[in-house]
Design a protein around this motif. Structure first.
Motif, PDB file in Angstrom:
ATOM      1  N   GLY A  12       0.827  -1.209   0.000  1.00  0.00           N
ATOM      2  CA  GLY A  12       0.000   0.000   0.000  1.00  0.00           C
ATOM      3  C   GLY A  12       0.851   1.245   0.000  1.00  0.00           C
ATOM      4  O   GLY A  12       1.975   1.236  -0.490  1.00  0.00           O
ATOM      5  N   ARG A  13       0.305   2.320   0.569  1.00  0.00           N
ATOM      6  CA  ARG A  13       0.952   3.627   0.403  1.00  0.00           C
ATOM      7  C   ARG A  13       2.332   3.698   1.053  1.00  0.00           C
ATOM      8  O   ARG A  13       3.198   4.428   0.585  1.00  0.00           O
ATOM      9  CB  ARG A  13       0.057   4.729   0.939  1.00  0.00           C
ATOM     10  CG  ARG A  13      -0.058   4.805   2.428  1.00  0.00           C
ATOM     11  CD  ARG A  13      -0.984   5.932   2.850  1.00  0.00           C
ATOM     12  NE  ARG A  13      -2.377   5.582   2.639  1.00  0.00           N
ATOM     13  CZ  ARG A  13      -3.332   6.452   2.359  1.00  0.00           C
ATOM     14  NH1 ARG A  13      -3.039   7.715   2.232  1.00  0.00           N
ATOM     15  NH2 ARG A  13      -4.578   6.056   2.221  1.00  0.00           N
ATOM     16  N   ARG A  54       0.146  -7.286   4.251  1.00  0.00           N
ATOM     17  CA  ARG A  54      -0.776  -6.317   4.828  1.00  0.00           C
ATOM     18  C   ARG A  54      -0.093  -5.572   5.977  1.00  0.00           C
ATOM     19  O   ARG A  54       0.553  -6.193   6.825  1.00  0.00           O
ATOM     20  CB  ARG A  54      -2.012  -7.030   5.419  1.00  0.00           C
ATOM     21  CG  ARG A  54      -3.037  -7.519   4.423  1.00  0.00           C
ATOM     22  CD  ARG A  54      -3.888  -6.422   3.853  1.00  0.00           C
ATOM     23  NE  ARG A  54      -4.792  -5.786   4.792  1.00  0.00           N
ATOM     24  CZ  ARG A  54      -6.091  -6.033   4.874  1.00  0.00           C
ATOM     25  NH1 ARG A  54      -6.644  -6.969   4.109  1.00  0.00           N
ATOM     26  NH2 ARG A  54      -6.843  -5.355   5.701  1.00  0.00           N
ATOM     27  N   ASP A  75       0.509   3.841  13.839  1.00  0.00           N
ATOM     28  CA  ASP A  75      -0.886   3.514  14.149  1.00  0.00           C
ATOM     29  C   ASP A  75      -1.064   2.004  14.304  1.00  0.00           C
ATOM     30  O   ASP A  75      -1.673   1.526  15.267  1.00  0.00           O
ATOM     31  CB  ASP A  75      -1.834   4.063  13.067  1.00  0.00           C
ATOM     32  CG  ASP A  75      -1.419   3.656  11.657  1.00  0.00           C
ATOM     33  OD1 ASP A  75      -0.211   3.622  11.375  1.00  0.00           O
ATOM     34  OD2 ASP A  75      -2.313   3.370  10.843  1.00  0.00           O
ATOM     35  N   ALA A  94       5.027   8.756   5.336  1.00  0.00           N
ATOM     36  CA  ALA A  94       3.588   8.489   5.518  1.00  0.00           C
ATOM     37  C   ALA A  94       3.055   9.146   6.802  1.00  0.00           C
ATOM     38  O   ALA A  94       2.350   8.516   7.591  1.00  0.00           O
ATOM     39  CB  ALA A  94       3.299   6.993   5.482  1.00  0.00           C
ATOM     40  N   CYS A  96       0.800  11.197   9.245  1.00  0.00           N
ATOM     41  CA  CYS A  96      -0.635  11.455   9.402  1.00  0.00           C
ATOM     42  C   CYS A  96      -0.925  11.540  10.898  1.00  0.00           C
ATOM     43  O   CYS A  96       0.018  11.597  11.697  1.00  0.00           O
ATOM     44  CB  CYS A  96      -1.456  10.353   8.730  1.00  0.00           C
ATOM     45  SG  CYS A  96      -1.054   8.685   9.292  1.00  0.00           S
ATOM     46  N   LYS A 118     -11.380   0.985  13.382  1.00  0.00           N
ATOM     47  CA  LYS A 118     -10.634  -0.274  13.280  1.00  0.00           C
ATOM     48  C   LYS A 118      -9.528  -0.319  14.332  1.00  0.00           C
ATOM     49  O   LYS A 118      -8.921  -1.352  14.540  1.00  0.00           O
ATOM     50  CB  LYS A 118     -10.116  -0.508  11.861  1.00  0.00           C
ATOM     51  CG  LYS A 118      -9.042   0.404  11.356  1.00  0.00           C
ATOM     52  CD  LYS A 118      -8.572  -0.071   9.958  1.00  0.00           C
ATOM     53  CE  LYS A 118      -7.564   0.874   9.360  1.00  0.00           C
ATOM     54  NZ  LYS A 118      -7.159   0.490   8.001  1.00  0.00           N
ATOM     55  N   ASP A 160      -5.247  12.889   7.416  1.00  0.00           N
ATOM     56  CA  ASP A 160      -4.081  13.560   6.835  1.00  0.00           C
ATOM     57  C   ASP A 160      -4.493  14.992   6.504  1.00  0.00           C
ATOM     58  O   ASP A 160      -4.306  15.913   7.292  1.00  0.00           O
ATOM     59  CB  ASP A 160      -3.591  12.778   5.616  1.00  0.00           C
ATOM     60  CG  ASP A 160      -2.392  13.435   4.952  1.00  0.00           C
ATOM     61  OD1 ASP A 160      -1.761  14.305   5.589  1.00  0.00           O
ATOM     62  OD2 ASP A 160      -2.081  13.090   3.793  1.00  0.00           O
ATOM     63  N   THR A 161      -5.087  15.201   5.349  1.00  0.00           N
ATOM     64  CA  THR A 161      -5.536  16.547   4.975  1.00  0.00           C
ATOM     65  C   THR A 161      -6.864  16.914   5.639  1.00  0.00           C
ATOM     66  O   THR A 161      -7.203  18.094   5.717  1.00  0.00           O
ATOM     67  CB  THR A 161      -5.734  16.633   3.451  1.00  0.00           C
ATOM     68  OG1 THR A 161      -6.744  15.682   3.075  1.00  0.00           O
ATOM     69  CG2 THR A 161      -4.445  16.312   2.715  1.00  0.00           C
ATOM     70  N   GLY A 162      -7.646  15.920   6.061  1.00  0.00           N
ATOM     71  CA  GLY A 162      -8.986  16.167   6.579  1.00  0.00           C
ATOM     72  C   GLY A 162     -10.050  16.200   5.487  1.00  0.00           C
ATOM     73  O   GLY A 162     -11.233  16.351   5.770  1.00  0.00           O
ATOM     74  N   THR A 164     -11.220  13.783   3.575  1.00  0.00           N
ATOM     75  CA  THR A 164     -12.183  12.672   3.657  1.00  0.00           C
ATOM     76  C   THR A 164     -13.265  12.983   4.685  1.00  0.00           C
ATOM     77  O   THR A 164     -14.451  12.757   4.443  1.00  0.00           O
ATOM     78  CB  THR A 164     -11.455  11.363   4.027  1.00  0.00           C
ATOM     79  OG1 THR A 164     -10.394  11.150   3.096  1.00  0.00           O
ATOM     80  CG2 THR A 164     -12.406  10.178   3.985  1.00  0.00           C
TER      81      THR A 164
HETATM   82  O1  PRT Z   1      -5.938  -1.544   2.899  1.00  0.00           O
HETATM   83  P1  PRT Z   1      -5.604  -2.083   4.265  1.00  0.00           P
HETATM   84  O2  PRT Z   1      -6.780  -2.258   5.161  1.00  0.00           O
HETATM   85  O3  PRT Z   1      -4.642  -3.243   4.260  1.00  0.00           O
HETATM   86  O4  PRT Z   1      -4.750  -0.985   5.013  1.00  0.00           O
HETATM   87  P2  PRT Z   1      -4.775   0.558   4.792  1.00  0.00           P
HETATM   88  O5  PRT Z   1      -5.801   1.000   3.825  1.00  0.00           O
HETATM   89  O6  PRT Z   1      -4.768   1.171   6.143  1.00  0.00           O
HETATM   90  O7  PRT Z   1      -3.340   0.708   4.100  1.00  0.00           O
HETATM   91  P3  PRT Z   1      -2.734   1.946   3.334  1.00  0.00           P
HETATM   92  O8  PRT Z   1      -2.019   1.453   2.156  1.00  0.00           O
HETATM   93  O9  PRT Z   1      -3.798   2.970   3.161  1.00  0.00           O
HETATM   94  O10 PRT Z   1      -1.617   2.467   4.349  1.00  0.00           O
HETATM   95  C1  PRT Z   1      -1.955   2.659   5.660  1.00  0.00           C
HETATM   96  C2  PRT Z   1      -0.825   3.274   6.429  1.00  0.00           C
HETATM   97  O11 PRT Z   1      -0.382   4.499   5.822  1.00  0.00           O
HETATM   98  C3  PRT Z   1      -1.352   3.617   7.799  1.00  0.00           C
HETATM   99  O12 PRT Z   1      -1.093   2.572   8.686  1.00  0.00           O
HETATM  100  C4  PRT Z   1      -0.664   4.925   8.146  1.00  0.00           C
HETATM  101  O13 PRT Z   1       0.463   4.663   8.924  1.00  0.00           O
HETATM  102  C5  PRT Z   1      -0.247   5.514   6.791  1.00  0.00           C
HETATM  103  N1  PRT Z   1      -1.086   6.643   6.323  1.00  0.00           N
HETATM  104  C6  PRT Z   1      -0.622   7.898   6.054  1.00  0.00           C
HETATM  105  C7  PRT Z   1      -2.400   6.632   6.028  1.00  0.00           C
HETATM  106  C8  PRT Z   1      -2.737   7.936   5.592  1.00  0.00           C
HETATM  107  N2  PRT Z   1      -1.618   8.694   5.616  1.00  0.00           N
HETATM  108  C9  PRT Z   1      -4.105   8.225   5.209  1.00  0.00           C
HETATM  109  N3  PRT Z   1      -4.422   9.361   4.844  1.00  0.00           N
HETATM  110  N4  PRT Z   1      -3.339   5.657   6.085  1.00  0.00           N
HETATM  111  C10 PRT Z   1      -4.589   5.913   5.705  1.00  0.00           C
HETATM  112  N5  PRT Z   1      -5.022   7.152   5.285  1.00  0.00           N
HETATM  113  C11 PRT Z   1      -6.466   7.243   4.907  1.00  0.00           C
HETATM  114  C12 PRT Z   1      -7.388   7.374   6.128  1.00  0.00           C
HETATM  115  O14 PRT Z   1      -7.763   6.094   6.595  1.00  0.00           O
HETATM  116  C13 PRT Z   1      -8.590   8.115   5.589  1.00  0.00           C
HETATM  117  O15 PRT Z   1      -9.498   7.265   4.925  1.00  0.00           O
HETATM  118  O16 PRT Z   1      -6.732   8.385   4.129  1.00  0.00           O
HETATM  119  C14 PRT Z   1      -7.951   8.994   4.559  1.00  0.00           C
HETATM  120  C15 PRT Z   1      -7.703  10.320   5.211  1.00  0.00           C
HETATM  121  O17 PRT Z   1      -6.937  11.136   4.403  1.00  0.00           O
HETATM  122  P4  PRT Z   1      -7.297  12.693   4.294  1.00  0.00           P
HETATM  123  O18 PRT Z   1      -6.139  13.286   3.574  1.00  0.00           O
HETATM  124  O19 PRT Z   1      -8.580  12.769   3.524  1.00  0.00           O
HETATM  125  O20 PRT Z   1      -7.444  13.232   5.697  1.00  0.00           O
END
Ligand code: PRT
Ligand code: MG
Length: 217
Positions: A12-13, A54, A75, A94, A96, A118, A160-162, A164
């Motif tokens: 992922g990211r 994962r 997290d 990454a 946040c 979660k 992150d940005t807020g 969502t």
């Molecule tokens: O998909 P899966 O359930 O396996 O995991 P995941 O979706 O949590 O994985 P992924 O690839 O998204 O990566 C997660 C990890 O990246 C997290 O454990 C954090 O440490 C880190 N990270 C950094 C983030 C973000 N930034 C982030 N913005 N993980 C998730 N987000 C999502 C957040 O859940 C929300 O839905 O982005 C959204 C919020 O972003 P804004 O910018 O709209 O506020």
């Protein structure tokens, strides 16, 4: 003694930001990770292998010694617990925040606040520390939907940005913890494979420092 090193990377990211740091520290996958359905990869170093799994599974692999070293979000580490793990390095990627959030302008209704997340362990600990009675409900995704559907008064989620939250009529409330990606090491491996792990941690530390300098230049 088996001195092979297994690194567990979060897919992922986080992965996209981890690979350049690893490369800068001298470790490059032997093939394109995204072009493959494989999970276990060779690298340019004969005794270093990568597993790409994962994010939430990384602490488990490292804690139980299936991997020696891992890369995971703080997290995920806060939720999993630190038993059996060292956390020697902040990779400073990454970034946040773990936050509480709710419907914009709304006051919590129920005497016992309902919280959808979660991150159930993090949430239980946080509300207990605040002296707030909370019923924590485990969800696996789309936390932002829960307050809108009156399933919960609040959520605990990554912000992150807020954007969502805003797109769903919600606002961030309290900061629980600032988050970045961390290097974790199995405690036994740290001793047994010290001569392999110590230089790796040092090279990654230098790579992080170089990145920080470039960013501020
Ligand atoms: O998909 P899966 O359930 O396996 O995991 P995941 O979706 O949590 O994985 P992924 O690839 O998204 O990566 C997660 C990890 O990246 C997290 O454990 C954090 O440490 C880190 N990270 C950094 C983030 C973000 N930034 C982030 N913005 N993980 C998730 N987000 C999502 C957040 O859940 C929300 O839905 O982005 C959204 C919020 O972003 P804004 O910018 O709209 O506020
Ligand atoms: Mg995801």
């Amino acid at each position: 003694m088996n001195k092979q090193l297994i690194l567990a990377l979060s897919k992922g990211r986080i992965l996209d930001e981890t690979l350049p740091l690893l490369a800068d520290a001298g470790i490059v996958p032997a093939e394109e990770l995204s072009a493959s359905r494989k999970l276990l990869f060779d690298t340019n170093l004969p005794d270093v292998k990568l597993v790409v799994i994962r994010a939430t599974d990384v602490p488990t692999y490292v804690q139980l010694g299936a991997a020696d070293v891992g890369v995971a979000g703080k997290d995920v580490l806060l939720e999993h617990g630190a038993e059996g793990l060292y956390e020697p390095l902040d990779l400073e990627i990454a970034h946040c925040k773990l936050m509480t959030a709710g419907v914009t302008g709304a006051e919590p209704q129920r005497a016992r606040r309902r919280v959808a997340t979660k991150f159930t362990e993090v949430a239980r600990r946080y509300y207990a520390e605040q002296g707030i009675q909370a019923e924590v409900i485990k969800l696996y995704g789309a936390m932002e939907l829960a307050p809108l559907m009156n399933l919960a008064d609040e959520i605990v989620d990554i912000v992150d940005t807020g954007n969502t939250l805003r797109a769903n009529g919600m606002e961030p409330r309290e900061l629980i913890a600032p988050i970045s990606t961390r290097l974790v090491v199995n405690k036994a491996a740290m001793t047994m494979k010290h001569d392999r792990i110590k230089p790796l941690v040092r090279r990654l530390q230098e790579a992080v420092a170089r990145r920080r300098e470039q960013a501020s230049a």
